[in-house]
Every structure is written in structure tokens, then in C-alpha cells.
Scaffold this motif. Structure first.
Motif, PDB file in Angstrom:
ATOM      1  N   LEU A  98       0.805  -1.227   0.000  1.00 45.94           N
ATOM      2  CA  LEU A  98       0.000   0.000   0.000  1.00 45.94           C
ATOM      3  C   LEU A  98       0.835   1.274   0.000  1.00 45.94           C
ATOM      4  O   LEU A  98       0.410   2.317   0.484  1.00 45.94           O
ATOM      5  N   ARG A 144      -0.410   2.683  -5.664  1.00 45.25           N
ATOM      6  CA  ARG A 144      -1.694   2.165  -6.128  1.00 45.25           C
ATOM      7  C   ARG A 144      -1.595   1.648  -7.550  1.00 45.25           C
ATOM      8  O   ARG A 144      -0.867   2.209  -8.367  1.00 45.25           O
ATOM      9  N   VAL A 199      -8.828  -2.571  -1.273  1.00 40.46           N
ATOM     10  CA  VAL A 199      -7.955  -1.487  -0.821  1.00 40.46           C
ATOM     11  C   VAL A 199      -7.320  -0.694  -1.955  1.00 40.46           C
ATOM     12  O   VAL A 199      -6.647   0.304  -1.711  1.00 40.46           O
ATOM     13  N   ARG A 207      -4.885   4.479   3.424  1.00 41.20           N
ATOM     14  CA  ARG A 207      -3.789   3.559   3.101  1.00 41.20           C
ATOM     15  C   ARG A 207      -2.710   3.642   4.168  1.00 41.20           C
ATOM     16  O   ARG A 207      -2.185   2.634   4.622  1.00 41.20           O
ATOM     17  N   THR A 259      -3.844   1.757   7.271  1.00 44.81           N
ATOM     18  CA  THR A 259      -3.793   0.303   7.077  1.00 44.81           C
ATOM     19  C   THR A 259      -2.343  -0.185   7.119  1.00 44.81           C
ATOM     20  O   THR A 259      -2.043  -1.203   7.742  1.00 44.81           O
ATOM     21  N   ARG A 260      -1.470   0.559   6.468  1.00 46.71           N
ATOM     22  CA  ARG A 260      -0.039   0.225   6.495  1.00 46.71           C
ATOM     23  C   ARG A 260       0.484   0.180   7.917  1.00 46.71           C
ATOM     24  O   ARG A 260       1.128  -0.766   8.335  1.00 46.71           O
TER      25      ARG A 260
END
Ligand SMILES: Nc1ncnc2c1ncn2[C@@H]1O[C@H](COP(=O)(O)OP(=O)(O)O)[C@@H](O)[C@H]1O
Ligand SMILES: [Mg+2]
Length: 292
Positions: free
Chosen positions: A57, A60, A73, A81, A84-85
Motif C-alpha cells: 500500500l 496504487r 484497498v 492507506r 492500514t499500512r
């Protein structure tokens, strides 16, 4: 509905526009299950880093879809992002990427600072991680006071400090001698054995011993994809190591063309010399026979 940890569907990545467009990834389909340890091989420019950056991530796809634990995602915005990372993914790079003015402990604690943890918690967790990678007696050292292998171990501790489910390592041993490479791979292997999913890029066929699967890339596409046993070198990697110097048959060469350019650059002999623990006592000779 069942979903793999990582699922890429027709993922492409293009750079530039018009006549200057270059295709870094071309309609890649790849599913990785929780608990796999995947080695990604292939010549320079074949799209390995692009693939790592998309899975991690950091980047993209231009086209296609990426599902992480079933969640779509690939269209997330930068903030989501990043979150989440931070919560799920740990990165290890060839160039270590430590901050030179921070001690090992401060470097490892940094992701916890971004997460808003208290100073006491940060210190305790970072110290624990450094002990786990064998650097409990180096916590106050600065990166320049550490060897390459130790520096990469600090980077691994930093990647692990948030308990990520997924570890992405882009040529983690690329700047290390064979002893340090082994140390770093043993650490990654331990992380894998505690249930984490690890995806690492390597040019060294010997290091596929640490993998349960080897993916070979060429020209932005996955050329081969094979399951391997822990402790054994992947089949194509083995051909590169043991078969290529002995044969001139075009079929064989075509079969390994995906990783041939690596050989040109680094040489077979150098890879052969790398000493790694042999979990299976297969002799050099026996392996030669096995490939047939
Ligand atoms: N930021 C970028 N801008 C333009 N082209 C890029 C960029 N990053 C990578 N590429 C191109 O994409 C292709 C794949 O690169 P990369 O994923 O770095 O390959 P590898 O890691 O296998 O060496 C290469 O042709 C490279 O030149
Ligand atoms: Mg790369």
C-alpha cells in the motif's frame, strides 16, 4: 465468503503517458494466503519493487483490484492507506532506511510514536523487539555504530514493533555479506514461523530455502509460481544454480531466462558459496540429480 490474505486481480501499473508509457506490471493475478513465506525473484526492472509497493500500500495500481483480507484497498485514499499500512504491514528495505540521528531504540520506537503510545510503553516495546533480534546490548547505539547486519536487524525490529500481520521485504539482504544475509533471513524465518505472512524479494537462489513459495517475475508479469519446501531451493532457482553452467541446451536456457540476467550480474559462484543451514541434508550431487 473465503478470501486470501492478499488477492491481486488483473493488477497493472503504468508509468508515464503516450509514447513514453512504460508498463511496470501487466495484469498480475496473485493470491497469497496467511502464513505463506513468498520469495519473489526476477531480473532488474521486472516489476518486483512495483509489486511490493502495491502489496504494501505504498503505491496504487493503475488498473485492477487489490483485496487485503477481503477488503478492497486499491482505491483507498492516502490517509486510509497510511493507517492500514501502520496497523497491518511492516516494511524492510535494502537500504535499511533508519534515521541516522536517532538511536536504535528511538528508531524502533518511532512507529509507536505515530500510533500515539506513551513514552514508557514505546521504550518497553522497542527494547523488547531489539532483544528479540539479538540487539539488547546495542539499544543506545546509532546506526553508524552498527554493522550492516545489525542495522538491518534494527530495521526488522522496527518493522515488527506494531505486530504487523504482513511483512514486506524488498531485497532485505541486498546490501549484506553472506553471514549477515543469513542472520537477517533467520530473523525473517522466525517471524514467519510465528504465523506472520512474509513476502521478500531476493536475487540469491539460496535464500529460497526460507520460502514456502517462489514467484518469478519477468517483464511485469509472473512467469512461474511454485510451492517449495522450507529448507529446499526452488526448482527454477536450482536450475540457475546447478544446471546452467553444465548445459547449453536451448530448452533449459529458455526455462531459466527469467532469472538469467541476475546470473550475469552477480555470478553463479558467489551464490553457490553462500553458506546456509541445510535443514535437509541433501548433498550438492544429489540435488544435481533431483533436477532431472
Ligand atoms: N517511478 C517510476 N517512474 C517510471 N518508471 C518506473 C518507476 N518505478 C519503476 N519504473 C519502471 O517500472 C519497471 C519495473 O521497475 P521495478 O518494479 O523497480 O523493478 P525491479 O524491482 O524488479 O527491479 C522498470 O522498467 C522501471 O524502470
Ligand atoms: Mg527492485
Amino acid at each position: 465468503m473465503y478470501m486470501a490474505l492478499i488477492e491481486l486481480k488483473d493488477v497493472s501499473k503504468l508509468y508515464g503517458f503516450g509514447d513514453a508509457t512504460s508498463v511496470a506490471l501487466e495484469e498480475v493475478n496473485l493470491a497469497i494466503e496467511q502464513g505463506e513465506c513468498v520469495a519473489v525473484m526476477g531480473p532488474s526492472g521486472s516489476g518486483k519493487s512495483t509489486l511490493m509497493n502495491i502489496i504494501g500500500l505504498l503505491d496504487r495500481p493503475t488498473h485492477g483490484d487489490y483485496y487485503l483480507s477481503g477488503k478492497h484497498v486499491s482505491r483507498l485514499g492516502a490517509n486510509q492507506r497510511a493507517r492500514t499500512r501502520r496497523d497491518r504491514i511492516g516494511f524492510i528495505f535494502q537500504s535499511f532506511n533508519l534515521l541516522p540521528r536517532l538511536t536504535a531504540l528511538e528508531n524502533v520506537a518511532l512507529p509507536l510514536l505515530y500510533k500515539g503510545r506513551s513514552p514508557a510503553k514505546r521504550t518497553r516495546k522497542a527494547w523488547d523487539m531489539l532483544e528479540r533480534v539479538g540487539l539488547g546490548d546495542r539499544v543506545f547505539y546509532y546506526p553508524r555504530q552498527l554493522s550492516g547486519g545489525q542495522t538491518q536487524s534494527v530495521a526488522i525490529a522496527r518493522a515488527l514493533v506494531n505486530d504487523p500481520q504482513l511483512i514486506i521485504a524488498d531485497e532485505p539482504t541486498g546490501s549484506l555479506d553472506s553471514n549477515s544475509s543469513r542472520l537477517v533471513m533467520e530473523l525473517l524465518s522466525e517471524i514467519h514461523k510465528t504465523g506472520n505472512t512474509v513476502v521478500f524479494v531476493t536475487h540469491n537462489p539460496e535464500l529460497t530455502r526460507y520460502a514456502t513459495r517462489v514467484v518469478y517475475m519477468q517483464d511485469g508479469a509472473i512467469k512461474y509460481d511454485e510451492q517449495t519446501k522450507l529448507g529446499e531451493v526452488g526448482r527454477y532457482a536450482r536450475q540457475v544454480m546447478y544446471a546452467v553452467p553444465e548445459t547449453t541446451e536451448e530448452d533449459d536456457l529458455a526455462g531459466v531466462s527469467a532469472i538469467m540476467p541476475v546470473l550475469d550480474k552477480r555470478g553463479v559462484a558467489a551464490d553457490k558459496k553462500t553458506k546456509l543451514p541445510r535443514r535437509k541434508s541433501t548433498s550438492h550431487k544429489k540435488r544435481k540429480v533431483l533436477k532431472k
